[in-house]
Design a protein around this motif. Structure first.
Motif, PDB file in Angstrom:
ATOM      1  N   HIS A 219       0.838  -1.199   0.000  1.00 60.31           N
ATOM      2  CA  HIS A 219       0.000   0.000   0.000  1.00 60.31           C
ATOM      3  C   HIS A 219       0.872   1.248   0.000  1.00 60.31           C
ATOM      4  O   HIS A 219       1.872   1.317   0.714  1.00 60.31           O
ATOM      5  CB  HIS A 219      -0.921   0.022   1.228  1.00 60.31           C
ATOM      6  CG  HIS A 219      -1.940  -1.052   1.194  1.00 60.31           C
ATOM      7  ND1 HIS A 219      -1.795  -2.229   1.874  1.00 60.31           N
ATOM      8  CD2 HIS A 219      -3.135  -1.118   0.548  1.00 60.31           C
ATOM      9  CE1 HIS A 219      -2.853  -2.992   1.649  1.00 60.31           C
ATOM     10  NE2 HIS A 219      -3.681  -2.337   0.851  1.00 60.31           N
ATOM     11  N   ALA A 220       0.476   2.221  -0.796  1.00 60.81           N
ATOM     12  CA  ALA A 220       1.214   3.479  -0.867  1.00 60.81           C
ATOM     13  C   ALA A 220       1.177   4.206   0.472  1.00 60.81           C
ATOM     14  O   ALA A 220       0.152   4.201   1.160  1.00 60.81           O
ATOM     15  CB  ALA A 220       0.614   4.378  -1.950  1.00 60.81           C
ATOM     16  N   ILE A 221       2.300   4.813   0.816  1.00 61.64           N
ATOM     17  CA  ILE A 221       2.378   5.669   1.999  1.00 61.64           C
ATOM     18  C   ILE A 221       2.524   7.096   1.499  1.00 61.64           C
ATOM     19  O   ILE A 221       3.443   7.404   0.736  1.00 61.64           O
ATOM     20  CB  ILE A 221       3.571   5.284   2.899  1.00 61.64           C
ATOM     21  CG1 ILE A 221       3.406   3.845   3.388  1.00 61.64           C
ATOM     22  CG2 ILE A 221       3.691   6.256   4.074  1.00 61.64           C
ATOM     23  CD1 ILE A 221       4.614   3.292   4.136  1.00 61.64           C
ATOM     24  N   PHE A 222       1.591   7.955   1.906  1.00 64.01           N
ATOM     25  CA  PHE A 222       1.588   9.348   1.470  1.00 64.01           C
ATOM     26  C   PHE A 222       2.133  10.251   2.572  1.00 64.01           C
ATOM     27  O   PHE A 222       1.999   9.943   3.761  1.00 64.01           O
ATOM     28  CB  PHE A 222       0.167   9.787   1.091  1.00 64.01           C
ATOM     29  CG  PHE A 222      -0.358   9.097  -0.134  1.00 64.01           C
ATOM     30  CD1 PHE A 222       0.009   9.522  -1.395  1.00 64.01           C
ATOM     31  CD2 PHE A 222      -1.204   8.001  -0.027  1.00 64.01           C
ATOM     32  CE1 PHE A 222      -0.462   8.879  -2.538  1.00 64.01           C
ATOM     33  CE2 PHE A 222      -1.680   7.348  -1.155  1.00 64.01           C
ATOM     34  CZ  PHE A 222      -1.312   7.788  -2.413  1.00 64.01           C
ATOM     35  N   PRO A 223       2.722  11.386   2.193  1.00 67.66           N
ATOM     36  CA  PRO A 223       3.285  12.306   3.189  1.00 67.66           C
ATOM     37  C   PRO A 223       2.255  12.799   4.201  1.00 67.66           C
ATOM     38  O   PRO A 223       2.564  12.965   5.371  1.00 67.66           O
ATOM     39  CB  PRO A 223       3.816  13.475   2.354  1.00 67.66           C
ATOM     40  CG  PRO A 223       3.941  12.963   0.970  1.00 67.66           C
ATOM     41  CD  PRO A 223       2.932  11.856   0.832  1.00 67.66           C
ATOM     42  N   THR A 224       1.026  13.030   3.713  1.00 66.79           N
ATOM     43  CA  THR A 224      -0.062  13.489   4.580  1.00 66.79           C
ATOM     44  C   THR A 224      -1.359  12.798   4.149  1.00 66.79           C
ATOM     45  O   THR A 224      -1.461  12.271   3.036  1.00 66.79           O
ATOM     46  CB  THR A 224      -0.288  15.019   4.477  1.00 66.79           C
ATOM     47  OG1 THR A 224      -0.758  15.322   3.148  1.00 66.79           O
ATOM     48  CG2 THR A 224       0.972  15.816   4.799  1.00 66.79           C
ATOM     49  N   TYR A 225      -2.335  12.854   5.036  1.00 65.99           N
ATOM     50  CA  TYR A 225      -3.656  12.312   4.733  1.00 65.99           C
ATOM     51  C   TYR A 225      -4.241  13.005   3.495  1.00 65.99           C
ATOM     52  O   TYR A 225      -4.854  12.359   2.642  1.00 65.99           O
ATOM     53  CB  TYR A 225      -4.570  12.491   5.951  1.00 65.99           C
ATOM     54  CG  TYR A 225      -5.986  12.050   5.703  1.00 65.99           C
ATOM     55  CD1 TYR A 225      -6.345  10.712   5.833  1.00 65.99           C
ATOM     56  CD2 TYR A 225      -6.966  12.976   5.343  1.00 65.99           C
ATOM     57  CE1 TYR A 225      -7.651  10.296   5.601  1.00 65.99           C
ATOM     58  CE2 TYR A 225      -8.265  12.569   5.106  1.00 65.99           C
ATOM     59  CZ  TYR A 225      -8.600  11.235   5.236  1.00 65.99           C
ATOM     60  OH  TYR A 225      -9.892  10.832   4.995  1.00 65.99           O
ATOM     61  N   ASP A 226      -4.043  14.323   3.383  1.00 66.54           N
ATOM     62  CA  ASP A 226      -4.611  15.060   2.248  1.00 66.54           C
ATOM     63  C   ASP A 226      -4.059  14.579   0.907  1.00 66.54           C
ATOM     64  O   ASP A 226      -4.788  14.528  -0.080  1.00 66.54           O
ATOM     65  CB  ASP A 226      -4.384  16.565   2.410  1.00 66.54           C
ATOM     66  CG  ASP A 226      -5.266  17.167   3.491  1.00 66.54           C
ATOM     67  OD1 ASP A 226      -6.304  16.551   3.837  1.00 66.54           O
ATOM     68  OD2 ASP A 226      -4.922  18.244   4.004  1.00 66.54           O
ATOM     69  N   PHE A 227      -2.768  14.215   0.859  1.00 67.72           N
ATOM     70  CA  PHE A 227      -2.208  13.669  -0.385  1.00 67.72           C
ATOM     71  C   PHE A 227      -2.895  12.343  -0.725  1.00 67.72           C
ATOM     72  O   PHE A 227      -3.231  12.090  -1.883  1.00 67.72           O
ATOM     73  CB  PHE A 227      -0.697  13.439  -0.263  1.00 67.72           C
ATOM     74  CG  PHE A 227       0.135  14.654  -0.539  1.00 67.72           C
ATOM     75  CD1 PHE A 227       0.364  15.100  -1.830  1.00 67.72           C
ATOM     76  CD2 PHE A 227       0.717  15.348   0.508  1.00 67.72           C
ATOM     77  CE1 PHE A 227       1.143  16.220  -2.079  1.00 67.72           C
ATOM     78  CE2 PHE A 227       1.496  16.464   0.281  1.00 67.72           C
ATOM     79  CZ  PHE A 227       1.713  16.904  -1.022  1.00 67.72           C
ATOM     80  N   GLY A 228      -3.101  11.495   0.279  1.00 71.61           N
ATOM     81  CA  GLY A 228      -3.768  10.215   0.043  1.00 71.61           C
ATOM     82  C   GLY A 228      -5.203  10.384  -0.411  1.00 71.61           C
ATOM     83  O   GLY A 228      -5.671   9.690  -1.325  1.00 71.61           O
ATOM     84  N   LYS A 229      -5.897  11.316   0.204  1.00 67.82           N
ATOM     85  CA  LYS A 229      -7.294  11.579  -0.171  1.00 67.82           C
ATOM     86  C   LYS A 229      -7.369  12.133  -1.593  1.00 67.82           C
ATOM     87  O   LYS A 229      -8.239  11.744  -2.380  1.00 67.82           O
ATOM     88  CB  LYS A 229      -7.909  12.556   0.829  1.00 67.82           C
ATOM     89  CG  LYS A 229      -9.380  12.777   0.641  1.00 67.82           C
ATOM     90  CD  LYS A 229      -9.943  13.654   1.747  1.00 67.82           C
ATOM     91  CE  LYS A 229     -11.424  13.890   1.557  1.00 67.82           C
ATOM     92  NZ  LYS A 229     -11.987  14.699   2.638  1.00 67.82           N
ATOM     93  N   GLN A 230      -6.452  13.033  -1.939  1.00 69.33           N
ATOM     94  CA  GLN A 230      -6.427  13.609  -3.289  1.00 69.33           C
ATOM     95  C   GLN A 230      -6.119  12.531  -4.336  1.00 69.33           C
ATOM     96  O   GLN A 230      -6.717  12.526  -5.414  1.00 69.33           O
ATOM     97  CB  GLN A 230      -5.400  14.744  -3.374  1.00 69.33           C
ATOM     98  CG  GLN A 230      -5.343  15.435  -4.716  1.00 69.33           C
ATOM     99  CD  GLN A 230      -6.607  16.194  -5.083  1.00 69.33           C
ATOM    100  OE1 GLN A 230      -7.419  16.527  -4.235  1.00 69.33           O
ATOM    101  NE2 GLN A 230      -6.784  16.466  -6.348  1.00 69.33           N
ATOM    102  N   ALA A 231      -5.217  11.622  -4.011  1.00 68.34           N
ATOM    103  CA  ALA A 231      -4.896  10.537  -4.951  1.00 68.34           C
ATOM    104  C   ALA A 231      -6.141   9.687  -5.217  1.00 68.34           C
ATOM    105  O   ALA A 231      -6.439   9.354  -6.369  1.00 68.34           O
ATOM    106  CB  ALA A 231      -3.765   9.677  -4.391  1.00 68.34           C
ATOM    107  N   GLN A 232      -6.863   9.342  -4.174  1.00 69.75           N
ATOM    108  CA  GLN A 232      -8.072   8.536  -4.343  1.00 69.75           C
ATOM    109  C   GLN A 232      -9.111   9.302  -5.164  1.00 69.75           C
ATOM    110  O   GLN A 232      -9.741   8.737  -6.061  1.00 69.75           O
ATOM    111  CB  GLN A 232      -8.652   8.135  -2.992  1.00 69.75           C
ATOM    112  CG  GLN A 232      -9.854   7.237  -3.121  1.00 69.75           C
ATOM    113  CD  GLN A 232     -10.541   6.951  -1.799  1.00 69.75           C
ATOM    114  OE1 GLN A 232     -10.378   7.687  -0.832  1.00 69.75           O
ATOM    115  NE2 GLN A 232     -11.321   5.891  -1.755  1.00 69.75           N
ATOM    116  N   TYR A 233      -9.280  10.592  -4.859  1.00 70.94           N
ATOM    117  CA  TYR A 233     -10.239  11.408  -5.606  1.00 70.94           C
ATOM    118  C   TYR A 233      -9.894  11.409  -7.101  1.00 70.94           C
ATOM    119  O   TYR A 233     -10.748  11.175  -7.954  1.00 70.94           O
ATOM    120  CB  TYR A 233     -10.274  12.844  -5.067  1.00 70.94           C
ATOM    121  CG  TYR A 233     -11.289  13.693  -5.795  1.00 70.94           C
ATOM    122  CD1 TYR A 233     -12.596  13.775  -5.341  1.00 70.94           C
ATOM    123  CD2 TYR A 233     -10.960  14.387  -6.957  1.00 70.94           C
ATOM    124  CE1 TYR A 233     -13.549  14.528  -6.017  1.00 70.94           C
ATOM    125  CE2 TYR A 233     -11.899  15.131  -7.643  1.00 70.94           C
ATOM    126  CZ  TYR A 233     -13.186  15.201  -7.171  1.00 70.94           C
ATOM    127  OH  TYR A 233     -14.129  15.933  -7.853  1.00 70.94           O
TER     128      TYR A 233
END
Length: 153
Positions: free
Chosen positions: A60-74
């Motif tokens: 699973h990808a690890i993102f620098p912040t929650y917002d980066f992960g949420k943006q990737a999913q969006y």
């Protein structure tokens, strides 16, 4: 905390370095929380576009912040160049969470259709901004987002 680098990973934990050079253990919780990855996206070329810094022990990808992960999913689901954008909810979830990865897509589809109040035949491109936001929140819940603990090491 902004994750800069993954130092160690294993079942139920990751050890990371933040942007200030401090080292932290993210322990317990779920993969989606530990990795700042509410959609449980696998690491690869797509997630690198959203600054993923590595992967956990099962990819699973690890993102620098929650917002980066949420943006990737969006963007994975709703970008007009995405392979998901023109699919129906049913088609999208069967691709996003396939049986071959030990998922239960029919239950996932049913949950999302009921909680977002849309039809399984609704195309992702036809969802309003509020429905898209609600869909992502419900996916986070279905994916099991649960916080753990962070300790400096």
């Amino acid at each position: 905390m902004i994750i800069k680098k993954v130092l160690e990973k294993g079942p139920g934990f990751i050890i990371v370095e933040d942007s200030k050079g401090k080292v932290f253990r993210r322990n317990g919780g779920t993969v989606s929380w530990r990795c700042n990855n509410p959609g449980n996206l696998k690491n690869g070329p797509f997630t690198h576009n959203f600054n993923s810094v590595g992967s956990d022990h099962i990819g699973h990808a690890i993102f620098p912040t929650y917002d980066f992960g949420k943006q990737a999913q969006y963007m994975l689901l709703f970008s007009d160049t995405s392979k998901y954008f023109t699919l129906t909810l049913e088609q999208a979830i069967k691709r996003y969470a396939p049986v071959s990865d030990s998922n239960k897509p029919d239950a996932y589809i049913k949950y999302l259709a009921e909680t977002v109040d849309i039809n399984k035949d609704t195309k992702l491109q036809d969802l309003s901004a509020d429905q898209r936001s609600n869909l992502l929140e419900r996916m986070k819940i279905y994916e099991g987002y649960k916080k753990g603990t962070i300790t400096e090491v």
